[in-house]
Write a protein that holds these residues in place. Structure first.
Motif, PDB file in Angstrom:
ATOM      1  N   UNK A  11       1.490 -31.777  -6.379  1.00  0.00           N
ATOM      2  CA  UNK A  11       1.222 -30.388  -6.000  1.00  0.00           C
ATOM      3  C   UNK A  11       2.304 -29.452  -6.555  1.00  0.00           C
ATOM      4  N   UNK A  12       3.560 -29.917  -6.566  1.00  0.00           N
ATOM      5  CA  UNK A  12       4.625 -29.098  -7.163  1.00  0.00           C
ATOM      6  C   UNK A  12       5.374 -29.945  -8.192  1.00  0.00           C
ATOM      7  N   UNK A  13       5.915 -29.272  -9.159  1.00  0.00           N
ATOM      8  CA  UNK A  13       6.709 -29.955 -10.177  1.00  0.00           C
ATOM      9  C   UNK A  13       8.156 -29.522 -10.063  1.00  0.00           C
ATOM     10  N   UNK A  35      12.279 -29.894 -11.803  1.00  0.00           N
ATOM     11  CA  UNK A  35      12.953 -30.028 -13.091  1.00  0.00           C
ATOM     12  C   UNK A  35      13.730 -31.333 -13.203  1.00  0.00           C
ATOM     13  N   UNK A  85      12.740 -45.381   1.815  1.00  0.00           N
ATOM     14  CA  UNK A  85      13.373 -45.630   3.104  1.00  0.00           C
ATOM     15  C   UNK A  85      13.168 -47.095   3.445  1.00  0.00           C
ATOM     16  N   UNK A 119       4.847 -38.124  10.230  1.00  0.00           N
ATOM     17  CA  UNK A 119       5.478 -37.044  10.990  1.00  0.00           C
ATOM     18  C   UNK A 119       6.940 -36.829  10.660  1.00  0.00           C
ATOM     19  N   UNK A 120       7.556 -37.788   9.976  1.00  0.00           N
ATOM     20  CA  UNK A 120       8.997 -37.655   9.772  1.00  0.00           C
ATOM     21  C   UNK A 120       9.392 -37.764   8.307  1.00  0.00           C
ATOM     22  N   UNK A 121       8.897 -38.795   7.619  1.00  0.00           N
ATOM     23  CA  UNK A 121       9.484 -39.118   6.317  1.00  0.00           C
ATOM     24  C   UNK A 121       8.854 -38.362   5.155  1.00  0.00           C
ATOM     25  N   UNK A 122       7.574 -38.033   5.262  1.00  0.00           N
ATOM     26  CA  UNK A 122       6.920 -37.339   4.153  1.00  0.00           C
ATOM     27  C   UNK A 122       6.530 -35.932   4.569  1.00  0.00           C
ATOM     28  N   UNK A 123       6.479 -35.028   3.623  1.00  0.00           N
ATOM     29  CA  UNK A 123       5.920 -33.697   3.843  1.00  0.00           C
ATOM     30  C   UNK A 123       4.465 -33.767   3.379  1.00  0.00           C
ATOM     31  N   UNK A 159       2.097 -31.909   2.840  1.00  0.00           N
ATOM     32  CA  UNK A 159       1.525 -30.939   1.904  1.00  0.00           C
ATOM     33  C   UNK A 159       1.803 -31.353   0.462  1.00  0.00           C
ATOM     34  N   UNK A 160       2.930 -31.983   0.231  1.00  0.00           N
ATOM     35  CA  UNK A 160       3.329 -32.244  -1.148  1.00  0.00           C
ATOM     36  C   UNK A 160       3.636 -33.715  -1.440  1.00  0.00           C
ATOM     37  N   UNK A 219      28.755 -26.964  -3.018  1.00  0.00           N
ATOM     38  CA  UNK A 219      27.556 -26.273  -2.526  1.00  0.00           C
ATOM     39  C   UNK A 219      27.075 -26.916  -1.228  1.00  0.00           C
ATOM     40  N   UNK A 248      25.837 -18.391  -7.719  1.00  0.00           N
ATOM     41  CA  UNK A 248      24.598 -18.224  -6.946  1.00  0.00           C
ATOM     42  C   UNK A 248      24.151 -19.507  -6.253  1.00  0.00           C
ATOM     43  N   UNK A 249      24.781 -20.619  -6.608  1.00  0.00           N
ATOM     44  CA  UNK A 249      24.450 -21.854  -5.878  1.00  0.00           C
ATOM     45  C   UNK A 249      25.285 -21.992  -4.611  1.00  0.00           C
ATOM     46  N   UNK A 300      15.756 -35.147   5.748  1.00  0.00           N
ATOM     47  CA  UNK A 300      14.310 -35.364   5.779  1.00  0.00           C
ATOM     48  C   UNK A 300      13.523 -34.093   5.524  1.00  0.00           C
ATOM     49  N   UNK A 357      12.981 -29.876   9.292  1.00  0.00           N
ATOM     50  CA  UNK A 357      12.051 -30.918   9.752  1.00  0.00           C
ATOM     51  C   UNK A 357      12.423 -31.453  11.139  1.00  0.00           C
ATOM     52  N   UNK A 378      10.618 -31.029  14.961  1.00  0.00           N
ATOM     53  CA  UNK A 378      10.269 -32.080  15.931  1.00  0.00           C
ATOM     54  C   UNK A 378      10.796 -31.733  17.318  1.00  0.00           C
ATOM     55  N   UNK A 391       3.867 -25.535   3.692  1.00  0.00           N
ATOM     56  CA  UNK A 391       5.233 -26.040   3.743  1.00  0.00           C
ATOM     57  C   UNK A 391       6.164 -25.145   2.942  1.00  0.00           C
ATOM     58  N   UNK A 418      19.762 -24.444  -5.005  1.00  0.00           N
ATOM     59  CA  UNK A 418      20.041 -23.387  -4.032  1.00  0.00           C
ATOM     60  C   UNK A 418      20.210 -22.056  -4.759  1.00  0.00           C
ATOM     61  N   UNK A 449      21.459 -17.954  -4.062  1.00  0.00           N
ATOM     62  CA  UNK A 449      21.946 -16.879  -3.202  1.00  0.00           C
ATOM     63  C   UNK A 449      21.874 -15.590  -4.001  1.00  0.00           C
ATOM     64  N   UNK A 467      10.382 -22.463  -1.154  1.00  0.00           N
ATOM     65  CA  UNK A 467       9.163 -22.279  -1.947  1.00  0.00           C
ATOM     66  C   UNK A 467       7.948 -22.525  -1.066  1.00  0.00           C
TER      67      UNK A 467
END
Lengths: 962, 256
Positions: A12-14, A16, A42, A59-63, A65-66, A367, A630-631, B64, B68, B72, B118, B127, B129, B162
């Protein structure tokens, strides 16, 4: 038996990431890599039902949506190979015992929310590599790009997770007989155990225990080695030095720190200095209510081996220094020195990482820690020189604020010894002694445990708890666990009392540590507090409320002894007197043979000024650092009022930053942070480097509006092995430069640190030291934030003045560097009446006469003018014939000389007379105007030296950014 | 009129709570920073407050995925209290990490038919700023952006901002995209970096629930509440203060 869970992006997203790896592979000479797929792994061990695994995945390890998650049971102990067709697989995991905050959260959440207790977790990464690759290429990629052997291991194929191997608790303390050992045997023992002690010190220890009639335990020997390490006691700066100057005159220096830097602080005697060289950080007054603390540290060797972890824990360490003076940290600073980013791979020394990899890891490490602590990283610099290739420098600083008079410093007999924060593991053993030795081609393998990985969120909670405990008066002394771990912290706090520690009470990350390992571990995010017994329940409750672990591990006594027990067994018993005063004073030789003439002759044909200017702007040390800045979150706290980037497009290089601490908005005062550093000048003459760095830090602060009579300084020396008299001679020169400049500017030093033995010793045994590098950091007060000034040009038609005189001072200049010449004349010295000049300029600022102000440093007038144009996106027309000079200078000398004490100042025409009057008696001249032309045009005696569009200046300055 | 009580939720790793509290004070509210443990133990009750803010930071280290683990906490420990608070129409503001937590716990967009969505790693891969310009949608039911006519400016500071969802058209149709990234002149960013700093679909900087009382946004309005915080104040640079978001929220809470 364990479960393996793979998290795969669903497309769904790429990112770099693949492109970056392919690009880095090219720089390794591997051109056949065409695609990379990255997955997160994991590993879970424990009794889990399939439904529970499904729940954790979803519910915990994966998102969802992506990503998609799959799990499988691995029954056998051996990993299998599951390479996709036509590809290779590399899987990377952490060594057992390396801090893994993600695995820690998995265990915590699964237990607390879903009641899955007694499970263990580990993490890893999987890389599927496609293209035309040989097995040797894949190993090279794994070793150089995808893993770091200091903290990780890799497999070609499926990995075996690093669940922590546990062992039985042990009270084992080995006795180490010293009696009768020959000098050679004593030295061999020091080397073998990484004690970093010399013969005299080993003899002193042998004799002490001979007097007691017993052998030392491993714990006692290690405690002494840590407490007596260069890192902890600064033996060189306290030594008795026999110094010989360039004319062969000899004199004795009775303690370099005491006779130079501290002497200057005492002579300057500012009433607003609240603590200098005593506490973990220097402290000054800010306003009626608050004091400000500042400390700068280095973390060079850890960053050379494991750049992310080294820089990460460098930030963590210096922030704990500020927590250790009971202050709330409010800002982070960083100054970094790296090898060239385009260094050919074959020129990277054996056992070292490529400078690109070091830079990427260090910046990510800063950072990660700074951002997660919620501290703005506001001030810094990045310098590049080939001599930093194997031994990069990572300076990190922290500023804090505290209500006056709340910091308590004296542990009382009867106080409990309480350790709060992170748990103790085997991480970071021998950090203090390791940093006191040179790096060699095999340090990475030998000193792996010296590197620590941080967990910033633990430190964040500790920070909050300490501020509350301070306000509630719950402790009578506090210090951080840094180098030497508990041994240093407790040894230092109990110096005037005595201490009894029960090591079996120290909370561990995993069982099986030997007593000396618990005692010496440099595990991160720990503080030690002396807590009156009556206050302990309140502190314990406070810590529990904030989720911070707090443990009573013993008590401060009145015995004058440091007694360490494991259960009933005494594993260490040393007198505080011997521990802190038994170290034989070093006697050292130093010699200064005069200014070093650089190797290259000045016969190179002169570069036309315009080309030289563009080459300077694109030199990586001078070029824009926006991508790095900026980071870092430089806005958190809402107090960064003059930011590191200024001007109409938010991209000009600010001279200094102005901070407004959150709780102080009821008055107009602000804080100014600035710095000065220039190792190129140091190559010519360390004395000139020191005075130039102090002058640069001071004038940068003045340039944004700091009151020059409020400036406090910090020194941080990074040097080679002071055992060589030439190396120590250069250090003496630099320290004397610090003293003279501090006296000239009436600016006290309030804190400092030295990092010696910054050398790389290759397989041939030859040392390559870094050029002696001195960082001067400054903190000052600006009387009214509304009067702050930036370096960006403001309006066409305004006048441009130069303040300060220009001399033939190109030795050690960046012009000399890019033209490959020695540089005409001398390295820059201290300007005459510099303080009076800065005071006059400050008065002009306070009178509202200054629209913009920029200091002249690397690249001289030409670069400063170009930067002002870039920041304001406006042109300048300058005529240099009448600028104040000493002697008759060539056009190149006018443009590029790096004389100290100079600034460019923008003034509206109506204020011309008033400004000249304010600067009366000081060298200052009007040299041109701000124009709408969009061009920087510089003439000298009518001859055009530079005629470039601001757009072109910007492209050169921006383009070379790494 | 009594100042509305505002609960600013602190979890391990929250870091913009103190400046958020100051913004609330300037906006006329009565803020209190409350640890999630205090709510879990019942020492504080969400129902006793008129407004909730989940501020920025790295709750639980963002292990995670950003927000996230905090999501929970919201789903498991505070579910009913929070659902009741929202159902009562009280204003809830999630900033940065707070937005991530509200989104990942499903309290935003707050209607199962409009999710899931998401917030993931910035398109730049790192990151960021920097200051951004935010365009309020005048059609949005959001109580925090109500009546805003000019864009507001403030910094973003995040690595995972994003916005990704298959239901962006539906969100737009319901006018739930309360704030969009824009160029400095107020024209839509159209995905262009750096005006859209993270690659969010539809330039989405913030969304609200259909009732309009829950807003989540990635940028930090609490970091632009006085003029001298603007990066170009020495050039007389200005822009809509982020403070307006807090003023609107406090006013709405006070009127309830």
């Amino acid at each position: 038996m364990y479960y393996r869970i793979t998290i795969q992006p669903n497309g769904r997203v790429h990112t770099h990431r693949a492109r970056d790896i392919i690009q880095d592979a090219h720089s390794l000479g591997i051109t056949g890599l065409r695609d990379v797929r990255v997955q997160t792994l994991y590993f879970l061990r424990g009794s889990l039902q399939p439904s529970q695994l499904d729940l954790l995945c979803a519910s915990l390890l994966a998102d969802p949506v992506i990503e998609t998650a799959t799990w499988k049971l691995i029954a056998g102990p051996y990993p299998q190979s599951t390479a996709p067709s036509g590809g290779w697989v590399v899987e990377v995991g952490l060594h057992p015992g390396v801090t893994d905050p993600v695995a820690h959260q998995v265990v915590k959440v699964a237990g607390e929310i879903w009641g899955m207790s007694d499970i263990e977790a580990a993490t890893g990464q999987r890389y599927e590599l496609f293209g035309d690759l040989r097995e040797a290429d894949v190993h090279l990629l794994a070793q150089k790009l995808l893993s770091n052997p200091t903290i990780q291991h890799y497999y070609l194929g499926e990995m075996a997770p690093a669940f922590i191997r546990t062992a039985e608790a042990s009270d084992e303390a080995q006795e180490i007989p010293l009696e009768g050992l020959s000098d050679e045997e004593l030295l061999a023992l020091s080397r073998q155990r990484l004690l970093a002690l010399n013969l005299e010190e080993m003899r002193a220890i042998r004799d002490y225990f001979a007097g007691l009639g017993r052998a030392p335990t491993d714990l006692e020997l290690e405690t002494l080695a840590q407490t007596w390490s260069e890192h902890c006691v600064h033996k060189t700066f306290k030594a008795l030095i026999e110094f010989e100057d360039e004319e062969g005159r000899r004199r004795q220096i009775d303690g370099l720190l005491r006779s130079t830097i501290r002497a200057a602080t005492e002579a300057v005697n500012k009433p607003w200095v609240r603590s200098a060289f005593v506490d973990n950080a220097g402290i000054i007054d800010f306003d009626d209510e608050y004091e400000v603390s500042f400390k700068v540290e280095t973390h060079n060797h850890p960053s050379a081996l494991e750049p992310f972890g080294g820089a990460n824990t460098g930030v963590g360490g210096v922030v704990r220094d500020i927590i250790g003076v009971s202050a709330r940290p409010i800002a982070v600073t960083d100054v970094l020195c790296f090898g060239p980013q385009d260094l050919p791979m074959e020129e990277v020394p054996v056992g070292s990482l490529h400078p690109r990899r070091i830079q990427a890891g260090v910046i990510s490490g800063i950072e990660d820690y700074g951002n997660k602590l919620g501290l703005p990283t506001v001030s810094g610099a990045i310098l590049y020189d080939k001599s930093y290739t194997a031994n990069p420098l990572v300076y990190v600083g922290c500023v804090g604020i505290a209500p006056k008079g709340r910091h308590r410093r004296q542990a009382q007999p009867g106080d409990r010894i309480v350790v709060i924060g992170g748990r103790t593991g085997r991480d970071g053993l021998h950090g203090a002694t390791f940093s006191s030795e040179a790096l060699t081609h095999e340090t990475g393998q030998v000193a792996g445990t010296a590197v620590q990985i941080g967990d910033p969120i633990v430190e964040k909670d500790v920070m909050e708890v300490v501020c509350l405990a301070r306000d509630q008066g719950l402790y009578s002394a506090i210090t951080d666990c840094g180098a030497g771990g508990l041994s240093s912290a407790v040894g230092e706090m109990g110096q005037h009392t005595g201490a009894l520690v029960q090591l079996e009470r120290v909370p561990l990350k995993y069982p099986g540590l030997k007593p000396w390992e618990i005692w010496l571990s440099e595990a991160q995010e720990r503080m030690v507090l002396a807590v009156p017994p009556a206050k302990w329940p309140a502190l314990e409750r406070l810590c529990r409320d904030w989720g911070v672990e707090a443990t009573d591990i013993g008590e401060f006594t009145d015995t004058g002894r440091l007694v360490v027990r494991y259960g009933e067994k005494v594993v260490g018993d040393i007198s505080m007197e011997f521990l802190h005063h038994g170290l034989p004073r070093r006697r050292m030789q130093a010699v200064w043979r005069g200014r070093r003439r650089l190797e290259q002759a000045s016969s190179t044909p002169a570069v036309p000024p315009q080309e030289a200017l563009l080459a300077l702007l694109s030199h990586p040390t001078i070029a824009s650092k926006e991508d790095t800045i900026r980071r870092y979150d430089h806005e958190v706290g809402g107090g960064t009022l003059i930011k590191p980037l200024v001007g109409v497009r938010d991209d000009g290089p600010s001279d200094a930053v102005v901070l407004k601490p959150l709780m102080t908005w009821k008055h107009p005062k602000g804080l100014v942070l600035s710095l000065g550093i220039n190792p190129q000048i140091g190559k010519a003459d360390p004395y000139a480097m020191a005075v130039s760095s102090v002058d640069e830090a001071v004038r940068n602060a003045v340039a944004v509006g700091a009151d020059p009579d409020t400036i406090a300084l910090l020194d941080n020396f990074c040097w080679g092995n002071p055992g060589r008299p030439e190396e120590l001679g250069r250090l003496v020169r630099a320290a004397e430069g610090c003293r003279d400049a501090a006296l000239a500017y009436q600016a006290p030093f309030i804190s400092g640190k030295d990092s010696l033995n910054n050398e790389y010793i290759g397989p041939d045994g030859r040392p390559t030291p870094i050029p002696g590098t001195l960082l001067i950091s400054a903190v000052a007060v600006i009387p009214d934030i509304a009067g702050a000034v930036t370096m960006a040009l403001k309006s066409p038609g305004n006048l441009l003045f130069i303040v300060g005189e220009t001399r033939r001072e190109l030795a050690g200049s960046h012009y000399a560097l890019i033209t490959g010449t020695e540089g005409a004349g001398e390295p820059p010295g201290l300007p005459a009446n510099g303080l009076a000049r800065y005071r006059a300029l400050h008065r002009a600022m306070r009178a509202g006469l200054v629209r913009a102000c920029h200091d002249l440093s690397e690249g001289g007038l030409a670069v400063a003018a170009a930067e002002m144009c870039i920041a304001g996106r406006l042109g300048l027309e300058l005529e240099l014939a009448d600028m104040p000079t000493v002697g008759d200078l060539s056009p190149e000398e006018r443009l590029f000389s790096e004389s100290n004490g100079r600034l460019l100042v923008e003034v509206v025409p109506a204020h011309r007379g008033a400004f000249i009057e304010m600067l009366a008696g000081h060298p200052a001249a009007e040299i041109g105007r701000v124009s709408e032309s969009g061009r920087l045009i510089i003439r000298s005696g009518g001859q055009v030296l530079v005629d470039l569009s601001v757009e072109e200046l910007w492209r050169h300055w921006r383009g070379a950014a790494c | 009129m009594l100042k509305p009580r505002i609960l600013i939720l602190h979890a391990s790793g929250t870091n913009r709570d103190r400046e958020t509290a100051w913004a609330c004070e300037l906006a006329g509210g009565n803020p209190e920073i409350v640890h999630v443990h205090q709510l879990r133990r019942g020492e504080r009750r969400l129902a006793d407050y008129q407004m909730l803010i989940i501020p920025g930071g790295f709750s639980y280290g963002d292990a995670l995925g950003a927000g996230k683990v905090l999501s929970l906490d919201l789903r498991h420990y505070l579910r009913e209290e929070l659902a009741g608070f929202i159902a009562a129409g009280k204003p809830v503001l999630g900033i940065c990490n707070g937005f991530q937590a509200l989104l990942k716990s499903g309290f935003l967009p707050g209607d199962a038919g409009l999710g899931p969505a998401t917030l993931t790693f910035n398109a730049s891969g790192h990151f960021e700023c920097r200051w951004v310009t935010l365009l309020p949608d005048p059609r949005s039911p959001c109580v925090f952006t109500r009546g805003m006519e000019e864009p507001i400016v403030c910094p973003v500071a995040h690595g995972e901002g994003r916005f990704i969802s298959d239901r962006v058209p539906a969100l737009e149709e319901h006018a739930l995209v309360a704030l969009r990234y824009a160029h400095e002149d107020g024209t839509p960013a159209c995905g262009q970096y750096p005006a859209n700093p993270n690659g969010s679909e539809g330039d989405i900087a913030g969304i609200c629930n259909p009732a309009g009382n829950v807003l989540g946004l990635m940028p930090h309005p609490e970091d632009y509440i006085v003029r001298y915080q603007h990066p170009r104040w020495p050039h007389d640079g200005r822009g809509g203060l982020g403070l307006q978001i807090f003023i609107n929220g406090v006013r709405y809470a006070a009127e309830m």
